[in-house]
Design a protein around this motif. Sequence first.
Motif, PDB file in Angstrom:
ATOM      1  N   ALA A 165      66.284  -2.111  23.406  1.00 42.13           N
ATOM      2  CA  ALA A 165      65.151  -2.142  24.335  1.00 42.13           C
ATOM      3  C   ALA A 165      65.484  -1.408  25.624  1.00 42.13           C
ATOM      4  N   VAL A 166      66.730  -1.481  26.050  1.00 36.26           N
ATOM      5  CA  VAL A 166      67.158  -0.746  27.241  1.00 36.26           C
ATOM      6  C   VAL A 166      67.038   0.755  26.989  1.00 36.26           C
ATOM      7  N   ARG A 167      67.502   1.198  25.832  1.00 36.21           N
ATOM      8  CA  ARG A 167      67.376   2.616  25.481  1.00 36.21           C
ATOM      9  C   ARG A 167      65.910   3.056  25.494  1.00 36.21           C
ATOM     10  N   ALA A 168      65.045   2.232  24.923  1.00 35.06           N
ATOM     11  CA  ALA A 168      63.625   2.584  24.872  1.00 35.06           C
ATOM     12  C   ALA A 168      63.041   2.700  26.271  1.00 35.06           C
ATOM     13  N   ALA A 169      63.387   1.756  27.149  1.00 35.58           N
ATOM     14  CA  ALA A 169      62.860   1.786  28.520  1.00 35.58           C
ATOM     15  C   ALA A 169      63.338   3.031  29.263  1.00 35.58           C
ATOM     16  N   LEU A 170      64.591   3.387  29.059  1.00 42.44           N
ATOM     17  CA  LEU A 170      65.132   4.572  29.722  1.00 42.44           C
ATOM     18  C   LEU A 170      64.530   5.854  29.144  1.00 42.44           C
ATOM     19  N   ARG A 171      64.336   5.883  27.852  1.00 48.45           N
ATOM     20  CA  ARG A 171      63.802   7.069  27.180  1.00 48.45           C
ATOM     21  C   ARG A 171      62.358   7.337  27.603  1.00 48.45           C
ATOM     22  N   GLU A 172      61.596   6.264  27.833  1.00 51.79           N
ATOM     23  CA  GLU A 172      60.174   6.407  28.121  1.00 51.79           C
ATOM     24  C   GLU A 172      59.865   6.525  29.613  1.00 51.79           C
ATOM     25  N   ARG A 173      60.867   6.478  30.447  1.00 51.00           N
ATOM     26  CA  ARG A 173      60.608   6.462  31.888  1.00 51.00           C
ATOM     27  C   ARG A 173      60.115   7.809  32.383  1.00 51.00           C
ATOM     28  N   THR A 174      59.404   7.746  33.491  1.00 51.48           N
ATOM     29  CA  THR A 174      58.984   8.958  34.180  1.00 51.48           C
ATOM     30  C   THR A 174      59.796   9.183  35.454  1.00 51.48           C
ATOM     31  N   GLU A 175      60.519   8.152  35.888  1.00 50.58           N
ATOM     32  CA  GLU A 175      61.323   8.244  37.107  1.00 50.58           C
ATOM     33  C   GLU A 175      62.568   9.103  36.870  1.00 50.58           C
ATOM     34  N   GLN A 176      62.997   9.812  37.894  1.00 52.40           N
ATOM     35  CA  GLN A 176      64.203  10.635  37.774  1.00 52.40           C
ATOM     36  C   GLN A 176      65.461   9.764  37.746  1.00 52.40           C
ATOM     37  N   ARG A 177      65.494   8.741  38.601  1.00 55.26           N
ATOM     38  CA  ARG A 177      66.703   7.908  38.698  1.00 55.26           C
ATOM     39  C   ARG A 177      66.455   6.548  38.073  1.00 55.26           C
ATOM     40  N   ALA A 178      67.504   6.016  37.428  1.00 54.90           N
ATOM     41  CA  ALA A 178      67.388   4.700  36.791  1.00 54.90           C
ATOM     42  C   ALA A 178      68.705   3.957  36.898  1.00 54.90           C
ATOM     43  N   LEU A 179      68.590   2.653  36.960  1.00 57.16           N
ATOM     44  CA  LEU A 179      69.747   1.763  37.058  1.00 57.16           C
ATOM     45  C   LEU A 179      69.575   0.631  36.053  1.00 57.16           C
ATOM     46  N   VAL A 180      70.603   0.398  35.245  1.00 56.26           N
ATOM     47  CA  VAL A 180      70.617  -0.723  34.308  1.00 56.26           C
ATOM     48  C   VAL A 180      71.466  -1.827  34.919  1.00 56.26           C
ATOM     49  N   VAL A 181      70.990  -3.057  34.836  1.00 55.17           N
ATOM     50  CA  VAL A 181      71.648  -4.187  35.504  1.00 55.17           C
ATOM     51  C   VAL A 181      71.907  -5.292  34.498  1.00 55.17           C
TER      52      VAL A 181
END
Length: 404
Positions: A165-181
Amino acid sequence: MTTTELPDSAITSVSDGDDALAWLADEAARLRAAGLHREPVVRTPDPTMVNVASNDYLGLSGHPAVVAGAHAALDTWGAGSTASRLVVGTTELHVDLEDELADFLGFPAALAFSSGYLANVGAITALAGRGDLIVSDTGTHASLIDGCRLSRARVVVTGRGDHAAVRAALRERTEQRALVVTDSVYSIDGEPAPVAELYSAAREHGAALLVDEAHALGVRGPGGRGLVAERGLSGAPDLVVTTVLSKSLGAQGGVVLGSALLRSHLIDRARTFIFDTGLNPAAVGAARAALGLLRSDAVMPDRLRANAVRLAAAIGVPDPAAAVISLIIGEPQAAVDAAAICRDRGVLVGCFRPPSVPAGTSRLRLTVRADLDGPLIDHVADVVMGALREVGIREGGIRGGAER
């Protein structure tokens, strides 16, 4: 500056029936009826009381060397750091502790905060903001959750440990920067997160990973260096680690570890560092002494885990992955009553109820220490089992292990 007095008409008497906080009485009654009212557990210096409710995993908070470290810092620096870290609140002790922790945990740099809560909030809000994405899971600690909320970034919450699910959220994002917590070891039940898989997911999609090692330092990994070290990720790029001085190191405070560039950025941007009074010198001195003991006794975490396995076996639940044994009871009042029975019989246990845990999963949370001996562990098991029977939980009805 001038002082303006309020006119009499602006002062409303409570007797007028306009008490804006009158709703607190109704809320208190509601919480009591639901078994969710809380009162701090007041400890006394009773040497006969067995404490398996704290996070003092290695039993170092009262160790003579740790107490001596605190005393030495008090004698040299006084009781308080006297200011924020950026004014005069940074002593030589702070810098030495940061260097020693960074070296022990395998990172280029570290920065100490006044608490683990402030370290997490400060790190997240300095690394993500409006226009960014944070991916967090349902098992993260409240300090991580609050950091996500305060960041003003878009937050996607995934299932606990669900790296797909983390991969899916990152793959589908439109934001340039992302942080996983994520936590590395979840605080409620002591289960490990899939840190390596989460790191791979973050790296594959150009995101950074922040891992809270509060319940892993001194518990997991080579010599107690944590789950990140156990997974071979110490010092890896795009990885931020937070941890605390208040659990296995028996003191107080929080730490963020990563690159030297990260440390510099936090000093400039982490509001919980910039605007907070520096960690008091006694806590720093105690933490340094505790870290020295952990360095010199690398099997201390092994003793801790062996004790946890012994207690779990005596209670009849699966072996824990860390130092936490979570006994799910169900209803809040039953958990409160069981904890009170244990306390009356000389054993302090943790009692967790909503909102700390999901509804229907109120529980006793037992945290084992490295300095407990076998007979004392068996005594704790007897007391806990007796308390559970008194609240109507039979041996076969105890649910232990992870909260899925």
